[in-house]
Design an enzyme around this catalytic site. Structure first.
Site, PDB file in Angstrom:
ATOM      1  N   THR A 144       0.824  -1.217   0.000  1.00 46.44           N
ATOM      2  CA  THR A 144       0.000   0.000   0.000  1.00 46.44           C
ATOM      3  C   THR A 144       0.854   1.261   0.000  1.00 46.44           C
ATOM      4  O   THR A 144       2.043   1.239   0.304  1.00 46.44           O
ATOM      5  CB  THR A 144      -0.925   0.056   1.240  1.00 46.44           C
ATOM      6  OG1 THR A 144      -0.103   0.229   2.405  1.00 46.44           O
ATOM      7  CG2 THR A 144      -1.753  -1.210   1.380  1.00 46.44           C
ATOM      8  N   CYS A 145       0.201   2.391  -0.332  1.00 47.40           N
ATOM      9  CA  CYS A 145       0.890   3.680  -0.432  1.00 47.40           C
ATOM     10  C   CYS A 145       0.945   4.372   0.925  1.00 47.40           C
ATOM     11  O   CYS A 145       0.644   5.565   1.021  1.00 47.40           O
ATOM     12  CB  CYS A 145       0.169   4.572  -1.414  1.00 47.40           C
ATOM     13  SG  CYS A 145       0.030   3.828  -3.019  1.00 47.40           S
ATOM     14  N   ASP A 146       1.283   3.643   1.962  1.00 48.16           N
ATOM     15  CA  ASP A 146       1.417   4.253   3.282  1.00 48.16           C
ATOM     16  C   ASP A 146       2.777   3.835   3.795  1.00 48.16           C
ATOM     17  O   ASP A 146       3.105   2.647   3.809  1.00 48.16           O
ATOM     18  CB  ASP A 146       0.310   3.736   4.212  1.00 48.16           C
ATOM     19  CG  ASP A 146       0.288   4.486   5.529  1.00 48.16           C
ATOM     20  OD1 ASP A 146       1.373   4.650   6.135  1.00 48.16           O
ATOM     21  OD2 ASP A 146      -0.799   4.897   5.959  1.00 48.16           O
TER      22      ASP A 146
END
Ligand SMILES: *Cc1c(COP(=O)(O)O)cnc(C)c1O
Length: 378
Positions: free
Chosen positions: A325-327
């Site tokens: 994920t983009c975290d």
């Protein structure tokens, strides 16, 4: 524990797409039998939150298990699995009064409390019910501590139980949780000593407690070896004998991780292997599962899962492992990098072992559009 032959067979024949958990019920059957054999006379309340898959609850219900629940929905799941309400405890010390009332309407009559405020809710919404008071433990030795948030100081427990008694509740006993993935066998001894002194204090004001709820904490083997169920049973038995002498109370255990952890394997896939600069020795290996896909217990790198690949005979080197994920919080192991084969490459399958507990329910609903972790119970 490594994937069982049944799990490997399932993966080979079904070829499920995307990351998924596969749980082998035979392992859970063996775990339940091992607890039951090691601690005869102790009632087992499976901690539903560890893995509430209906097939698991039904199996355990059929084997005679009781259930520790944290919410009305978990109570409904335990009832649906075939447990009668007298086999269900509402073990969360933080409950809405209307949820206590719903549990009471379902016939549940065993509640955890750790404050006089919570006792008042239970007295109003579930008159006459049994309550046990949870006391704090320091969680030392646990890889996933549960201290501070739950339980009161032991010095307050008698007041809590006395208040329950005055409001017409059945002040039934003491509970504690020594911390999850507890590898220190002596942890129960300390808590039992405190429980005994609360039994004595309560007796001096006319309340005769009956029960000690020994909580969970029984471990799953991840990378390091852990003591077996019998070692825990012996340590608890010795602690009870030492502190309670020949007046041993009724006992309950609430295994979650120890019941289902080693029964499940997550199949995942390598999405990218890259470096942060041209001469970097440290690879970053990105999988299609991360903290938001079910591996939340890698928070602070607390739980270190065994990861198996088909290339494990090749030379290995440390790498950072991260999720898709983009975290930037979605990194599994970085402070302590993880040895994976140098030959590992995009598209390779990895098996993450001992994932039966605390994975499916920790997965986010659709963060970045990724669906929640799929689960197959076989
Ligand atoms: C989470 C929990 C358990 C289960 O703990 P494990 O360490 O997974 O065995 C048991 N009892 C209570 C009250 C819990 O909150």
């Amino acid at each position: 524990m490594a994937a069982t032959a049944r799990i490997l067979d399932f993966l080979r024949t079904e070829k499920p797409e995307g990351p998924c958990l596969v749980v082998d019920l035979n392992v859970i059957r063996d775990n339940y039998a091992a607890f039951d054999r090691a601690m005869p006379g102790t009632r087992i309340f499976y901690a539903v939150k560890a893995n509430p898959a209906p097939e698991i609850l039904s199996l355990l219900a059929s084997m005679g298990s009781n259930f520790d629940t944290a919410s009305v929905v978990e109570i409904e799941m335990a009832l649906a699995a075939g447990a009668s309400p007298d086999r269900i405890s509402f073990g969360n010390t933080i409950k809405k009064e209307r949820d206590v009332a719903k549990a009471h309407a379902y016939g549940v009559s065993l509640f955890a409390v750790d404050s006089v405020e919570e006792v008042e809710k239970v007295a109003r919404a579930a008159p006459g019910a049994k309550v046990f008071c949870r006391i704090l433990t320091d969680g030392a030795g646990a890889e996933w501590p549960l201290s501070r948030k739950f339980g009161c100081e032991p010095s307050m427990a008698t007041d809590v139980l006395l208040h329950a008694h005055k409001l017409g509740l059945n002040a039934n006993g003491i509970s504690f949780h020594v911390g999850s993935q507890q590898t220190r066998l002596g942890a129960w001894d300390t808590a039992l000593e405190q429980a005994k002194s609360i039994f004595d204090e309560c007796a001096s004001v006319g309340i005769h407690l009956q029960m000690v709820n020994l909580g969970g904490g029984f471990p799953t083997k991840y990378l390091k070896a852990v003591p077996g169920t019998n070692a825990y049973a012996n340590a608890i038995h010795d602690g009870l004998a030492k502190h309670f002498g020949n007046a041993i109370p009724e006992t309950i255990i609430e295994p979650g991780r120890g019941m289902v952890g080693n029964a499940g394997v997550i199949k995942a896939e390598v999405v990218l292997v890259s470096k942060k600069h041209a001469n970097d020795n440290l690879r970053w290996v990105y999988l299609d599962i991360g903290k938001f896909g079910g591996l939340a217990e890698t928070m602070d790198e607390a739980i270190r899962y065994p990861i198996v690949t088909a290339k494990d005979a090749d030379a290995k080197a440390p790498c950072v492992i991260a999720g898709p994920t983009c975290d930037s919080a979605d990194v599994l192991y970085e402070k302590t990098p993880y040895d994976l084969p140098l030959s590992l490459s995009v598209g390779d399958e990895v098996l993450i072992e001992s994932c039966g507990a605390y994975t499916t329910t920790y997965a986010s609903v659709a963060f970045n559009g990724f669906p929640p972790l799929k689960s197959y119970v076989i």
